[in-house]
Motif scaffolding. Structure first.
Motif, PDB file in Angstrom:
ATOM      1  N   MET A  18       0.842  -1.184   0.000  1.00 36.39           N
ATOM      2  CA  MET A  18       0.000   0.000   0.000  1.00 36.39           C
ATOM      3  C   MET A  18       0.881   1.238   0.000  1.00 36.39           C
ATOM      4  SD  MET A  18      -2.941  -1.329  -0.072  1.00 36.39           S
ATOM      5  CE  MET A  18      -4.151  -0.119   0.357  1.00 36.39           C
ATOM      6  N   ALA A  19       0.356   2.293  -0.579  1.00 33.21           N
ATOM      7  CA  ALA A  19       1.090   3.548  -0.612  1.00 33.21           C
ATOM      8  C   ALA A  19       1.076   4.178   0.770  1.00 33.21           C
ATOM      9  CB  ALA A  19       0.470   4.490  -1.622  1.00 33.21           C
ATOM     10  N   SER A  20       2.131   4.868   1.080  1.00 37.04           N
ATOM     11  CA  SER A  20       2.215   5.608   2.324  1.00 37.04           C
ATOM     12  C   SER A  20       2.848   6.950   2.002  1.00 37.04           C
ATOM     13  CB  SER A  20       3.057   4.832   3.335  1.00 37.04           C
ATOM     14  OG  SER A  20       4.407   4.815   2.914  1.00 37.04           O
ATOM     15  N   PRO A  21       2.822   7.892   2.945  1.00 38.31           N
ATOM     16  CA  PRO A  21       3.456   9.188   2.652  1.00 38.31           C
ATOM     17  C   PRO A  21       4.915   9.052   2.250  1.00 38.31           C
ATOM     18  CG  PRO A  21       2.150   9.310   4.667  1.00 38.31           C
ATOM     19  CD  PRO A  21       2.171   7.868   4.242  1.00 38.31           C
ATOM     20  N   GLU A  22       5.577   8.004   2.764  1.00 35.79           N
ATOM     21  CA  GLU A  22       6.996   7.814   2.429  1.00 35.79           C
ATOM     22  C   GLU A  22       7.195   7.084   1.115  1.00 35.79           C
ATOM     23  OE1 GLU A  22       5.979   5.735   5.508  1.00 35.79           O
ATOM     24  OE2 GLU A  22       5.507   7.771   6.114  1.00 35.79           O
ATOM     25  N   HIS A  23       6.149   6.392   0.657  1.00 41.08           N
ATOM     26  CA  HIS A  23       6.324   5.568  -0.534  1.00 41.08           C
ATOM     27  C   HIS A  23       5.138   5.713  -1.485  1.00 41.08           C
ATOM     28  CE1 HIS A  23       7.523   2.239  -3.087  1.00 41.08           C
ATOM     29  NE2 HIS A  23       6.313   1.757  -2.977  1.00 41.08           N
ATOM     30  N   GLN A  24       5.396   6.315  -2.605  1.00 45.68           N
ATOM     31  CA  GLN A  24       4.400   6.375  -3.664  1.00 45.68           C
ATOM     32  C   GLN A  24       4.479   5.071  -4.447  1.00 45.68           C
ATOM     33  OE1 GLN A  24       2.280   8.877  -3.816  1.00 45.68           O
ATOM     34  NE2 GLN A  24       3.233  10.687  -4.648  1.00 45.68           N
ATOM     35  N   ILE A  25       3.362   4.601  -4.954  1.00 44.28           N
ATOM     36  CA  ILE A  25       3.369   3.455  -5.847  1.00 44.28           C
ATOM     37  C   ILE A  25       3.777   3.981  -7.221  1.00 44.28           C
ATOM     38  CG2 ILE A  25       1.974   1.672  -6.970  1.00 44.28           C
ATOM     39  CD1 ILE A  25       0.292   1.604  -4.397  1.00 44.28           C
ATOM     40  N   ARG A  26       4.885   3.463  -7.718  1.00 39.53           N
ATOM     41  CA  ARG A  26       5.455   3.931  -8.981  1.00 39.53           C
ATOM     42  C   ARG A  26       4.895   3.093 -10.130  1.00 39.53           C
ATOM     43  NH1 ARG A  26       9.462   3.263  -5.196  1.00 39.53           N
ATOM     44  NH2 ARG A  26       9.962   1.314  -6.210  1.00 39.53           N
ATOM     45  N   VAL A  27       4.152   3.739 -11.006  1.00 42.06           N
ATOM     46  CA  VAL A  27       3.489   3.063 -12.121  1.00 42.06           C
ATOM     47  C   VAL A  27       4.145   3.477 -13.428  1.00 42.06           C
ATOM     48  CG1 VAL A  27       1.305   2.805 -13.378  1.00 42.06           C
ATOM     49  CG2 VAL A  27       1.290   2.978 -10.876  1.00 42.06           C
ATOM     50  N   ALA A  28       4.331   2.519 -14.316  1.00 40.16           N
ATOM     51  CA  ALA A  28       4.777   2.797 -15.683  1.00 40.16           C
ATOM     52  C   ALA A  28       3.668   2.336 -16.620  1.00 40.16           C
ATOM     53  CB  ALA A  28       6.075   2.064 -15.993  1.00 40.16           C
ATOM     54  N   ILE A  29       3.441   3.113 -17.650  1.00 43.01           N
ATOM     55  CA  ILE A  29       2.413   2.808 -18.643  1.00 43.01           C
ATOM     56  C   ILE A  29       3.098   2.312 -19.904  1.00 43.01           C
ATOM     57  CG2 ILE A  29       0.483   3.707 -19.998  1.00 43.01           C
ATOM     58  CD1 ILE A  29      -0.044   3.912 -16.996  1.00 43.01           C
ATOM     59  N   TYR A  30       2.733   1.114 -20.328  1.00 43.30           N
ATOM     60  CA  TYR A  30       3.287   0.509 -21.537  1.00 43.30           C
ATOM     61  C   TYR A  30       2.171   0.487 -22.583  1.00 43.30           C
ATOM     62  CZ  TYR A  30       5.380  -3.220 -24.432  1.00 43.30           C
ATOM     63  OH  TYR A  30       5.887  -3.966 -25.462  1.00 43.30           O
ATOM     64  N   GLY A  31       2.163   1.503 -23.449  1.00 42.88           N
ATOM     65  CA  GLY A  31       1.124   1.668 -24.460  1.00 42.88           C
ATOM     66  C   GLY A  31       0.363   2.957 -24.222  1.00 42.88           C
ATOM     67  N   CYS A  32       0.413   3.856 -25.179  1.00 47.51           N
ATOM     68  CA  CYS A  32      -0.184   5.187 -25.018  1.00 47.51           C
ATOM     69  C   CYS A  32      -1.339   5.420 -25.981  1.00 47.51           C
ATOM     70  CB  CYS A  32       0.885   6.259 -25.213  1.00 47.51           C
ATOM     71  SG  CYS A  32       2.160   6.220 -23.950  1.00 47.51           S
ATOM     72  N   GLU A  56      14.498  -1.343 -17.564  1.00 43.96           N
ATOM     73  CA  GLU A  56      15.884  -1.263 -17.095  1.00 43.96           C
ATOM     74  C   GLU A  56      16.189   0.067 -16.421  1.00 43.96           C
ATOM     75  OE1 GLU A  56      18.519  -3.372 -16.864  1.00 43.96           O
ATOM     76  OE2 GLU A  56      17.053  -4.897 -17.403  1.00 43.96           O
ATOM     77  N   ALA A  57      15.621   1.137 -16.939  1.00 39.87           N
ATOM     78  CA  ALA A  57      15.993   2.477 -16.485  1.00 39.87           C
ATOM     79  C   ALA A  57      15.216   2.977 -15.269  1.00 39.87           C
ATOM     80  CB  ALA A  57      15.818   3.474 -17.632  1.00 39.87           C
ATOM     81  N   GLU A  58      14.021   2.456 -15.054  1.00 38.12           N
ATOM     82  CA  GLU A  58      13.142   3.026 -14.030  1.00 38.12           C
ATOM     83  C   GLU A  58      12.917   2.078 -12.859  1.00 38.12           C
ATOM     84  OE1 GLU A  58      12.129   6.118 -14.172  1.00 38.12           O
ATOM     85  OE2 GLU A  58      12.925   6.445 -16.185  1.00 38.12           O
TER      86      GLU A  58
END
Length: 154
Positions: free
Chosen positions: A1-15, A67-69
């Motif tokens: 779960m997200a917390s103030p210290e940790h955002q859930i990092r999402v990447a979108i594959y397909g725009c 690889e980069a993110e």
């Protein structure tokens, strides 16, 4: 779960349309979620999505993005015919996966994705937008409180 210290990092594959009209706008409404990068092989779609949602990190190749993110969740909204091994690679890296349906058009690809998900014990779900159709909403009402043991579509 997200917390103030940790955002859930999402990447979108397909725009494409689903990313632009549904997934990205809805993700941006959630507290604790950050879209860290987007990817599309179509440079125009990639640029217009980046500009529309002010996303600075863009990629033309899914593997390079992985690889980069640092990514917690990959939203795979590329067409099923375009899915190869990006989802399996993401799962192997411990990245949870949200995919548009169908997961794949070829069983070999679907099995490869499934094996990677099982091996890494990541969460994976395939979007089923049909749940919003009136017939499915009616079924939901009628089945509320009942135990479902088997579903068969005809």
């Amino acid at each position: 779960m997200a917390s103030p210290e940790h955002q859930i990092r999402v990447a979108i594959y397909g725009c494409g349309n689903w990313a632009n009209r549904t997934h990205i706008p809805n993700l941006l409404k959630l507290d604790g979620v950050e879209i860290v990068a987007i990817c599309d092989s179509n440079p125009r779609a990639l640029q217009s999505t980046a500009e529309a949602f002010q996303i600075s990190k863009t990629y033309g190749d899914g593997h390079r993005m992985l690889e980069a993110e640092r990514i917690d969740v990959l939203y795979s909204v590329v067409p099923a015919y375009a899915r190869t091994d990006v989802e399996a690679t993401a799962a192997a890296k411990g990245i949870h996966i949200f995919s548009e349906k169908p997961q794949a058009l070829r069983m070999r690809v679907a099995r490869q994705i499934d094996a990677a998900i099982c091996q890494a014990s990541v969460i994976s779900t395939v979007c089923f937008r049909e749940r919003y159709r009136p017939i499915f909403q009616e079924a939901r009402k009628r089945l509320e409180g009942k135990a479902i043991v088997h579903v068969r579509f005809q």
